[in-house]
Structures are given as C-alpha cells and as structure tokens.
Design an enzyme around this catalytic site. Sequence first.
Site, PDB file in Angstrom:
ATOM      1  N   ASP A  10      51.523  42.763  39.518  1.00  0.00           N
ATOM      2  CA  ASP A  10      50.612  41.671  39.191  1.00  0.00           C
ATOM      3  C   ASP A  10      51.419  40.645  38.401  1.00  0.00           C
ATOM      4  O   ASP A  10      52.546  40.923  37.980  1.00  0.00           O
ATOM      5  CB  ASP A  10      49.427  42.180  38.356  1.00  0.00           C
ATOM      6  CG  ASP A  10      48.470  41.061  37.970  1.00  0.00           C
ATOM      7  OD1 ASP A  10      48.164  40.215  38.830  1.00  0.00           O
ATOM      8  OD2 ASP A  10      48.054  41.001  36.795  1.00  0.00           O
ATOM      9  N   SER A  11      50.814  39.493  38.158  1.00  0.00           N
ATOM     10  CA  SER A  11      51.502  38.490  37.349  1.00  0.00           C
ATOM     11  C   SER A  11      51.596  38.915  35.885  1.00  0.00           C
ATOM     12  O   SER A  11      52.388  38.348  35.140  1.00  0.00           O
ATOM     13  CB  SER A  11      50.744  37.166  37.434  1.00  0.00           C
ATOM     14  OG  SER A  11      49.426  37.349  36.966  1.00  0.00           O
ATOM     15  N   CYS A  73      46.636  41.873  42.510  1.00  0.00           N
ATOM     16  CA  CYS A  73      46.557  40.479  42.076  1.00  0.00           C
ATOM     17  C   CYS A  73      45.751  39.712  43.116  1.00  0.00           C
ATOM     18  O   CYS A  73      46.167  39.628  44.288  1.00  0.00           O
ATOM     19  CB  CYS A  73      47.981  39.927  41.974  1.00  0.00           C
ATOM     20  SG  CYS A  73      48.032  38.168  41.609  1.00  0.00           S
ATOM     21  N   GLU A 151      45.535  37.733  28.523  1.00  0.00           N
ATOM     22  CA  GLU A 151      46.954  37.888  28.177  1.00  0.00           C
ATOM     23  C   GLU A 151      47.169  37.774  26.660  1.00  0.00           C
ATOM     24  O   GLU A 151      48.152  38.258  26.133  1.00  0.00           O
ATOM     25  CB  GLU A 151      47.809  36.841  28.906  1.00  0.00           C
ATOM     26  CG  GLU A 151      47.917  37.072  30.413  1.00  0.00           C
ATOM     27  CD  GLU A 151      48.750  38.299  30.812  1.00  0.00           C
ATOM     28  OE1 GLU A 151      49.731  38.611  30.115  1.00  0.00           O
ATOM     29  OE2 GLU A 151      48.391  38.955  31.819  1.00  0.00           O
ATOM     30  N   CYS A 185      39.780  38.515  40.481  1.00  0.00           N
ATOM     31  CA  CYS A 185      41.103  38.494  39.847  1.00  0.00           C
ATOM     32  C   CYS A 185      41.177  39.775  39.039  1.00  0.00           C
ATOM     33  O   CYS A 185      40.216  40.130  38.344  1.00  0.00           O
ATOM     34  CB  CYS A 185      41.216  37.272  38.946  1.00  0.00           C
ATOM     35  SG  CYS A 185      42.578  37.330  37.765  1.00  0.00           S
ATOM     36  N   HIS A 187      42.601  40.514  36.410  1.00  0.00           N
ATOM     37  CA  HIS A 187      42.481  40.387  34.952  1.00  0.00           C
ATOM     38  C   HIS A 187      41.012  40.501  34.508  1.00  0.00           C
ATOM     39  O   HIS A 187      40.724  40.863  33.381  1.00  0.00           O
ATOM     40  CB  HIS A 187      42.999  39.023  34.482  1.00  0.00           C
ATOM     41  CG  HIS A 187      44.491  38.944  34.328  1.00  0.00           C
ATOM     42  ND1 HIS A 187      45.349  38.922  35.393  1.00  0.00           N
ATOM     43  CD2 HIS A 187      45.274  38.870  33.215  1.00  0.00           C
ATOM     44  CE1 HIS A 187      46.596  38.822  34.947  1.00  0.00           C
ATOM     45  NE2 HIS A 187      46.576  38.789  33.631  1.00  0.00           N
TER      46      HIS A 187
HETATM   47  N1  DGL Z   1      45.650  39.045  38.013  1.00  0.00           N
HETATM   48  C1  DGL Z   1      45.897  37.977  38.882  1.00  0.00           C
HETATM   49  C2  DGL Z   1      44.885  37.747  39.939  1.00  0.00           C
HETATM   50  O1  DGL Z   1      44.275  38.677  40.327  1.00  0.00           O
HETATM   51  C3  DGL Z   1      46.720  36.874  38.435  1.00  0.00           C
HETATM   52  C4  DGL Z   1      46.161  35.820  37.627  1.00  0.00           C
HETATM   53  C5  DGL Z   1      47.163  34.735  37.374  1.00  0.00           C
HETATM   54  O2  DGL Z   1      48.334  35.031  37.165  1.00  0.00           O
HETATM   55  O3  DGL Z   1      46.769  33.562  37.378  1.00  0.00           O
HETATM   56  O4  DGL Z   1      44.649  36.695  40.414  1.00  0.00           O
END
Ligand code: DGL
Length: 270
Positions: A10-11, A73, A151, A185, A187
């Site tokens: 993931d990011s 992600c 984050e 997402c 997150h």
């Molecule tokens: N967790 C990610 C997603 O599902 C990344 C969010 C991001 O880096 O902007 O989109």
Amino acid sequence: MNTNAIGVFDSGLGGLSAVKQMLKAMPNENIIYFGDTGRVPYGNRSKDTIRRYAMQDANFLLENNVKMVVAACGTVSSVAPDLEEALGVPYTGVVLPTCYTALRESKNGRVGVIGTTATINSHSYKTRIQLKNPNFEVFEQDCPLFVPLVENGIIDRNDPIVRLVVEKYMSALKNANVDTVILGCTHYPILKEAIADYMGKDVLLIDSGKETALYTKKVLSENGLSNNSDEKGTAKFFVSDTPDNFEKIASLFLSKDMKNQVSQINIEEY
Ligand code: DGL
C-alpha cells in the site's frame, strides 16, 4: 502447499487493514508487507506515477519470492487493474472483492463509495457494480483528508477534528439514503468507528481490507498455494521512510508492539 509469503503493499499504513484480517483468516500464512511511506499519498497523483510506483512496490515483493501479490490499495486497484499480466503470480486488488460484497448485501440497491480522488475519478467501483447489476445506484465521494488523518494517527472517533471531517464527506451519502457504504480506500477502515457513528447502525460499512483478505484466501486455495502447516506464520514489514511513525500507528492498529519490527528500504532501486 506453498510456504512462500503473501506480498501485500500500500502507499502507507492503509494496507494494514488487510493484513489485520489476513492474520485472522489465515494465521499460518507468512506475510511480507510494504508501505510506501516515503511517497504517500498516491491518491492525488497521476495515473502514470501511480502505475510506476505500484510496479516498483510489486517488484520489491517479487524479489522476496512472494507467491501472490495483493495491492491493498484502492487507488492502485482502480488505476492499474491489469497489473497481474506483468507479475507472473496471482494478483488481486481491492475493488473486485469489495464490489461482490456490496452487490450481495445491499437491500435497497443504493450504495455509497468513498475513496481517494484518483479512485473516485476512475469510477472503478461504480462501473464494476453497475456492470453486474445496472439497477444499482452508486453515489461516489472522494475524501482527500482521510489519508493524512490516518497517517498522522488522528483516528479517535471522539476527536472533534475526525468528527468534523467525517461529517463533511459523509453527509451527501447520508442524504442519498444509501444502505451500504464501500470503504474504497484501505486507510478508511482505520476510521470505521467514526464513520459508523455518523452513518448510524442501519448502514453497512464494507471494509475493503477484510473483503480482500477473504478473497486472497480463496485465490490461494483455488491455485493450490495455501500454507497448510500447523505453525503460526510470520509477518515482516518494510517501509520507504523512517519506520518510527509507522511502528507507532501500526502498534495501535494491530494491537501488538511493532517497535523495531519495521525495516526501511530504498524503493527507487526496484
Ligand atoms: N490506502 C490507499 C488506497 O486504498 C492509498 C491512499 C493514498 O495513498 O492516497 O487508496
């Protein structure tokens, strides 16, 4: 049977929502996780950049001999759905498994999707749902402030900042009378309690991390790649920035001490 690890990326911290569920659903599997904390967020970048980052992330995992790659992600899954062709091992993103659940669970056919700006602009969830059932109405909302909140560890359901941001993004979906919301997402499941408080108990929140973990289990089994050993699996964590912040928030989210458990790598080498 295959004892190689599942590779998850993931990011940043978001993919831990998938890891948490994988540890539950497949306790004997080994996991290698990469969080691109040096380049987060992905969600407001161009398609080309997101694809390049995703390939580098996957290459790092492949170099560690993973048997499957999971893009935990929503942004990568939406912008680079065809990654598998380049990888040579089974691959999944989060869009497909999550849409299946929404199609199955929604009673009134009114589904909300929240995600990063890149995800929402791609209409990945909406397209997939309406392809299967054109009678479904899908309401989309990007929530660009959610990733920075997570984050930075601002995740408490009672934090006034969290409540305010949740209301800002969720009010249109509430007014649209959706009975299901896809947390598109990875997150966002980390903010699930706060989102649930606002949407109320009658609205089902679909956790993209959880659905992806369950789908991964199915793919491994179908491909004869499950690890059937009786031993508990190991999980290794890598990031592209200093590990401190990741360790702190991951400890909270995974409910285990992650201090000195996370290593830094140079992702530009992949
Ligand atoms: N967790 C990610 C997603 O599902 C990344 C969010 C991001 O880096 O902007 O989109």
